[in-house]
Design a protein around this motif. Structure first.
Motif, mmCIF file in Angstrom:
data_model
loop_
_atom_site.group_PDB
_atom_site.id
_atom_site.type_symbol
_atom_site.label_atom_id
_atom_site.label_comp_id
_atom_site.label_asym_id
_atom_site.label_seq_id
_atom_site.Cartn_x
_atom_site.Cartn_y
_atom_site.Cartn_z
ATOM 1 N N HIS A 90 50.659 1.969 -16.259
ATOM 2 C CA HIS A 90 51.273 3.266 -16.471
ATOM 3 C C HIS A 90 52.360 3.077 -17.515
ATOM 4 O O HIS A 90 53.261 2.283 -17.305
ATOM 5 N N SER A 143 53.795 6.843 -16.782
ATOM 6 C CA SER A 143 54.509 6.510 -15.553
ATOM 7 C C SER A 143 55.345 7.698 -15.095
ATOM 8 O O SER A 143 55.953 8.400 -15.908
ATOM 9 N N THR A 144 55.378 7.925 -13.804
ATOM 10 C CA THR A 144 56.185 9.010 -13.251
ATOM 11 C C THR A 144 57.590 8.560 -12.890
ATOM 12 O O THR A 144 58.346 9.321 -12.277
ATOM 13 N N PRO A 196 63.195 10.531 -17.328
ATOM 14 C CA PRO A 196 61.774 10.381 -16.994
ATOM 15 C C PRO A 196 60.944 10.126 -18.247
ATOM 16 O O PRO A 196 61.219 10.660 -19.321
ATOM 17 N N HIS A 233 58.057 11.190 -18.847
ATOM 18 C CA HIS A 233 57.420 12.443 -19.256
ATOM 19 C C HIS A 233 58.352 13.339 -20.061
ATOM 20 O O HIS A 233 57.883 14.275 -20.714
ATOM 21 N N ALA A 284 49.582 12.970 -18.139
ATOM 22 C CA ALA A 284 50.669 12.975 -17.168
ATOM 23 C C ALA A 284 50.206 12.367 -15.851
ATOM 24 O O ALA A 284 49.040 12.484 -15.458
ATOM 25 N N GLY A 285 51.128 11.715 -15.175
ATOM 26 C CA GLY A 285 50.824 11.132 -13.876
ATOM 27 C C GLY A 285 50.684 12.202 -12.806
ATOM 28 O O GLY A 285 51.003 13.381 -13.005
ATOM 29 N N SER A 299 51.374 14.621 -9.984
ATOM 30 C CA SER A 299 52.557 15.361 -9.509
ATOM 31 C C SER A 299 53.798 15.010 -10.315
ATOM 32 O O SER A 299 54.917 15.023 -9.794
ATOM 33 N N ALA A 300 53.629 14.727 -11.603
ATOM 34 C CA ALA A 300 54.771 14.332 -12.432
ATOM 35 C C ALA A 300 55.759 15.475 -12.608
ATOM 36 O O ALA A 300 56.979 15.265 -12.590
ATOM 37 N N ARG A 344 57.895 15.923 -9.525
ATOM 38 C CA ARG A 344 58.922 14.892 -9.411
ATOM 39 C C ARG A 344 60.097 15.167 -10.339
ATOM 40 O O ARG A 344 61.251 14.897 -9.989
#
Length: 719
Positions: free
Chosen positions: A468, A513-514, A521, A523, A545-546, A548-549, A552
Motif C-alpha cells: 500500500h 495506504s489509508t 493522510p 489520500h 483509494a483504500g 473506507s479511506a 477514515r
C-alpha cells in the motif's frame, strides 16, 4: 505651630490636590488631603533643580510608591515643594547628601513623625523627564522591532527548511502535460474517453466492493437491483473483493462457481449499459497476497514475509506466475499480489504482508513477483519439484542505493552484483546522483522507463496492484494503520524504492495506504501523489483509494468535515478511483464536485483514462472507431469478452497438484534456522527441534525421547 500664611496654605492645598503627571500607582484614585494633613507640610523653595515635588511624603503621598499610597499631590510651576516641618527644622531646607544618595539607591529613610522619604522627579530627572520617557519608549519599540525581526527570520528559516525537506522538494519539477496522456497503441484510450459523457467518466472511477451488490438475506446471491442502480449512475469501473469475510469463514467458490457469478454480472452490466457511451467491461479484482485463497482448490503460497525469507527470485516468480494463471481461470483480471512496504518496525501488526526489512530485498522480490504475474505461462512447461532451485539467490546484494532499482526490474540482470559505487547504468555516478540529499535528477532514468512501461500489453491478461503506497510499514505504534513519521531521507531511501521497482517491472496500478505520513493522510497528500507519483515518477496508471479511506479521513484522521469534503481533498491530491467500503456513494460525491465546479470534466476524463489504460493493458478495452482491433493491438468487444470468459475451463487436477508442490518448495525455502551459538551465554538456549506428532506414540520415529536418535538436542556433541 505653623507660621505659613493663608495664601501659602491655599497654594499648598491646590498643589497637592493637582493630579500628578505620572503616578506610580495608577490604579488607585488620589483623594484630597485634609486640613490636618496639610498642617504637617510647609511650602519652601525647592533646593534641587527642575520642577516637581521632591519630598512629598507622608502616610501616602501622591508620588510615594510605599505602603498605602493614595494621597493626591503634585508640583507647582514655580518650583516649590512640600517638606515635612519636622524635617525642615532638623535638616534644614536642603536634604542631606546621605538622604539623597539613599533615595537614589532605592533605600527608604525613616523621617520624623513616622514619615518616609521617597524618590521623586527632582531626584531622578533622567528617568522621569518627558524627553527621557520618549527616548525610553523609542528604545523599547526598537527592541521589540529587533525581537520581532529575529522571530520572523527564525520562522522563515524553519518554514524554508520544512519546504525544502518535504517529499515534494526532492521531486524534480516536470512540465505539466496538457490533456489526457496518449498511452497504449493507437491512442484508443483518448478516443474512448472523448466518446463518454460526464456520468460515464465518473463511473469508470468507481470501484465497488462485491459485498455491496449481494443480497442481505443471502450474502452469496447477486442483488440485481443494486447492480441496476449502479449502472444507471454511469456504470462501474471495477468490482473488487469477495462475498466471503475470509477464506475460512465459509466454503469458498470453486473456479467454475466464480466464472458463473462473473458471467451473470457481465451479462447484466452489458444489458444495462448506457447507449450514449461505449459499453466497456468492468475489471474484477481479488486480494491474492499469497495465492488465490478465495478460490477453492487454488494454490496458497506462504505469506509475503515467508517469500522474503527465501532470498530467491525464482520463488517470487513462481508465486506470481501460478497466481496469475489461476486467477485467469477464475475470471479475475486484477489482483493484489504483494505489499511494497519495508517492515522497519517489528511491532507492525501487518508484518506478514511485507517481503522483509531491507529495501533492496523487498524491491528485488517484488519485481520478480510482478514479472511472474504478467509474463506468459505454459502449463506444460511447469518445472518439476526436482528441477526447482534449492539454493538461496546469492546475487541479491544488500545495498539500499536507489539507483540500482533500474536493474532490479529485470530479474535476469546481473547488475546487482556490481560495485555499489557505480551508477544505475554501470558508469561512474554523476555529481549529485547518489545520496539522500540529491534533488534534481533523482529518478530521472527511472521516470523515462516507467513512462514507457505504461503502454505495454500484459501477456497473462491479469494486472497487478501493489499495496500500500506508501509508509504504512513504519507505524508509530503496533496498532493497525497507525500514523507514520518519516523523514525525507527515510522515505526516499527505505520506503519508496520497492514501489519504484514495481513500477519499473510494469505494475499498472497502486493501492493507496489509508494511514497518515507526517500527520497527513496519504489520500490527501499532493506531495506524495501528484508531485512524486505523477510528476517525478511519471506513473500513468490509476492510484486506487483504500477501503473506507474517505470515512477514515472524517472519523479517525479528522482532516475533513464530511465525506464530501474528504472526496474533494482526495481528488485534489491525486486519487483516481475509489469507493470500496463507501456504500456506493463515491460516484455521487465525484459528480457533486463536478457540478460545483471544483472538479472539471477534463480532470475526471484523465482519471477515467487511467482506469481505461489498465483495462487496455489486460486486454478488455473494446476497439474504438478509429482504432479497431489489429494483430499488433488486439481488442475485444464486450460480447467477445463474455464469450472468452465462458470458454474457460477448470484447471487440470494434476497441474494443481504440481502447483501445490511448488508452494511447498517455497515454504521449505523460507525456513530459517536458529542457532544457539549466536545467543549470549547469559540467555537460555532455544529449542531447535520440536515434536511434530504425538510423543506418546511408540511407533513415531521422531520421538525426541529416543536415546538412539542421533539428532537428540541433549547430546552435547550435536552441532
Amino acid at each position: 505651630e505653623t507660621d505659613t500664611t493663608n495664601n501659602d496654605t491655599e497654594t499648598a492645598r491646590n498643589a497637592l490636590q493637582r493630579r500628578p503627571r505620572q503616578s506610580r500607582i495608577a490604579h488607585k484614585k488620589p483623594r484630597k488631603m485634609t486640613e490636618v494633613e496639610l498642617d504637617v507640610f510647609e511650602v519652601v523653595d525647592s533646593p534641587l533643580e527642575g520642577s516637581g515635588s521632591g519630598y512629598a511624603s507622608g502616610p501616602g503621598s501622591g508620588y510615594a510608591s510605599g505602603y498605602g499610597s493614595e494621597y493626591s499631590g503634585g508640583s507647582s510651576d514655580s518650583g516649590t515643594e512640600f517638606v515635612p516641618r519636622a524635617l525642615k527644622k532638623e535638616k534644614g531646607l536642603s536634604p542631606s547628601l546621605e538622604e539623597v544618595e539613599g533615595a537614589r539607591s532605592g533605600r527608604r529613610k525613616r523621617a520624623t513623625s513616622g514619615l518616609r522619604i521617597h524618590t521623586s522627579r527632582a531626584l531622578l530627572p533622567s528617568i522621569y523627564s518627558p524627553k527621557s520617557q520618549s527616548m525610553l519608549s523609542a528604545s523599547c519599540l526598537a527592541a521589540l522591532a529587533i525581537l520581532g525581526g529575529a522571530l520572523a527570520v527564525l520562522f522563515c528559516g524553519f518554514f524554508a527548511y520544512v519546504v525544502d525537506h518535504s517529499p515534494s522538494s526532492y521531486c524534480p519539477s516536470q512540465p505539466a502535460e496538457e490533456g489526457l496522456r496518449v498511452v497504449g497503441p493507437g491512442g484508443r484510450v483518448r478516443e474512448t474517453v472523448e466518446q463518454m459523457d460526464a456520468s460515464s467518466r465518473v463511473g469508470q472511477t468507481r470501484v465497488v466492493s462485491v459485498k455491496e451488490i449481494m443480497r442481505e438475506d443471502d450474502p452469496l446471491s447477486l442483488n440485481e437491483t443494486a447492480v441496476r442502480d449502479l449502472m444507471s449512475l454511469g456504470g462501474v469501473g471495477a468490482f473488487y473483493g469477495s462475498p466471503f469475510s475470509s477464506p475460512l469463514s465459509s466454503p469458498v467458490w470453486s473456479f467454475s462457481s466464480w466464472r458463473s457469478f462473473l458471467l451473470r454480472l457481465h451479462s447484466l452490466s452489458l444489458s444495462l449499459s448506457s447507449p450514449s457511451s461505449p459499453a466497456i467491461p468492468f475489471l474484477f479484482g481479488l486480494d491474492s497476497f499469497h495465492g488465490m485463497g478465495y478460490v477453492r482448490e487454488a494454490t496458497v503460497f506462504p505469506h509475503s514475509i515467508g517469500v522474503g525469507a527465501t532470498f530467491n527470485r525464482s520463488c517470487g516468480e513462481e508465486v506470481g506466475r501460478v497466481t496469475g494463471w489461476e486467477a485467469k481461470r477464475a475470471g479475475v483480471q486484477w489482483v493484489t499480489v504483494a505489499g511494497g512496504g519495508v517492515c522497519s518496525s517489528p511491532s507492525w501488526s501487518r508484518l506478514y504482508q511485507s517481503l522483509g526489512q531491507d529495501p533492496l530485498l523487498v524491491s528485488s522480490l517484488l519485481s520478480s513477483i510482478v514479472h511472474g504475474l504478467h509474463g506468459p505461462y505454459d502449463p506444460s512447461s511447469s518445472p518439476a519439484p526436482s528441477d526447482l532451485k534449492d539454493t538461496k539467490d546469492t546475487n541479491i546484494n544488500i545495498n539500499i542505493n536507489p539507483k540500482n532499482l533500474k536493474d532490479l526490474a529485470d530479474p535476469s540482470s546481473a547488475s546487482t552484483s556490481k560495485s555499489p559505487s557505480k551508477g544505475s547504468r554501470g558508469t561512474e555516478p554523476e555529481e549529485g546522483e547518489t545520496g539522500p540529499g540529491k534533488k534534481s535528477g533523482m529518478w530521472r532514468a527511472e521516470r523515462e522507463e516507467i513512462g514507457a512501461k505504461g503502454g505495454e500489453r500484459i501477456e497473462s491478461g491479469v494486472g497487478a496492484m501493489v499495496a500500500h503506497y506508501v509508509g504504512e510499514s513504519s507505524p508509530s505504534s503496533s496498532l493497525d494503520l497507525s500514523p507514520s513519521l518519516l523523514s525525507p531521507s527515510l522515505l526516499s531511501l527505505i520506503h519508496l524504492p520497492p514501489f519504484v521497482s514495481a513500477l519499473l517491472a510494469g505494475t499498472p496500478s497502486l493501492s493507496l495506504s489509508t494511514s497518515s505520513v507526517n500527520s497527513l493522510p496519504v489520500h490527501a497528500s499532493p506531495s506524495l501523489l501528484d508531485d512524486l507519483l505523477r510528476s517525478a515518477l511519471n506513473f500513468s496508471g490509476p492510484a486506487v483509494a483504500g477501503e473506507s479511506a474517505m470515512k477514515r479521513m472524517v472519523e479517525e484522521q479528522r482532516v475533513a468535515a464530511n465525506e464530501q469534503k474528504a472526496v474533494e481533498k482526495g481528488l485534489s491530491a491525486g486519487v483516481d478511483a475509489g469507493g470500496r467500503g463507501e456504500d456506493r456513494r463515491w460516484g455521487e460525491r465525484v459528480m457533486g464536485e463536478v457540478d460545483s465546479g471544483r472538479e472539471s470534466v477534463e480532470r475526471v476524463g484523465e482519471r477515467a483514462g487511467r482506469m481505461l489504460t489498465l483495462k487496455e493493458r489486460v486486454g478488455i478495452l473494446p476497439p474504438s472507431p478509429s482504432y479497431p482491433s489489429e494483430e499488433s493491438s488486439p481488442a475485444l468487444t464486450y460480447s467477445q469478452t463474455i464469450d472468452l470468459l465462458a470458454s474457460l475451463q477448470d484447471p487440470d487436477p494434476d497441474l494443481l497438484a504440481a502447483h501445490r508442490l511448488q508452494a511447498l518448495h517455497v515454504a521449505r525455502q523460507s525456513l530459517v534456522l536458529l542457532r544457539n551459538s549466536l545467543l549470549p551465554s547469559s540467555l537460555p538456549s532455544l529449542p531447535l527441534r520440536l515434536p511434530l506428532s504425538d510423543p506418546s506414540d511408540p511407533s513415531d520415529p521422531s520421538d525426541p525421547s529416543d536415546p538412539s536418535d542421533p539428532s537428540d538436542p541433549s547430546d552435547p556433541s550435536d552441532p
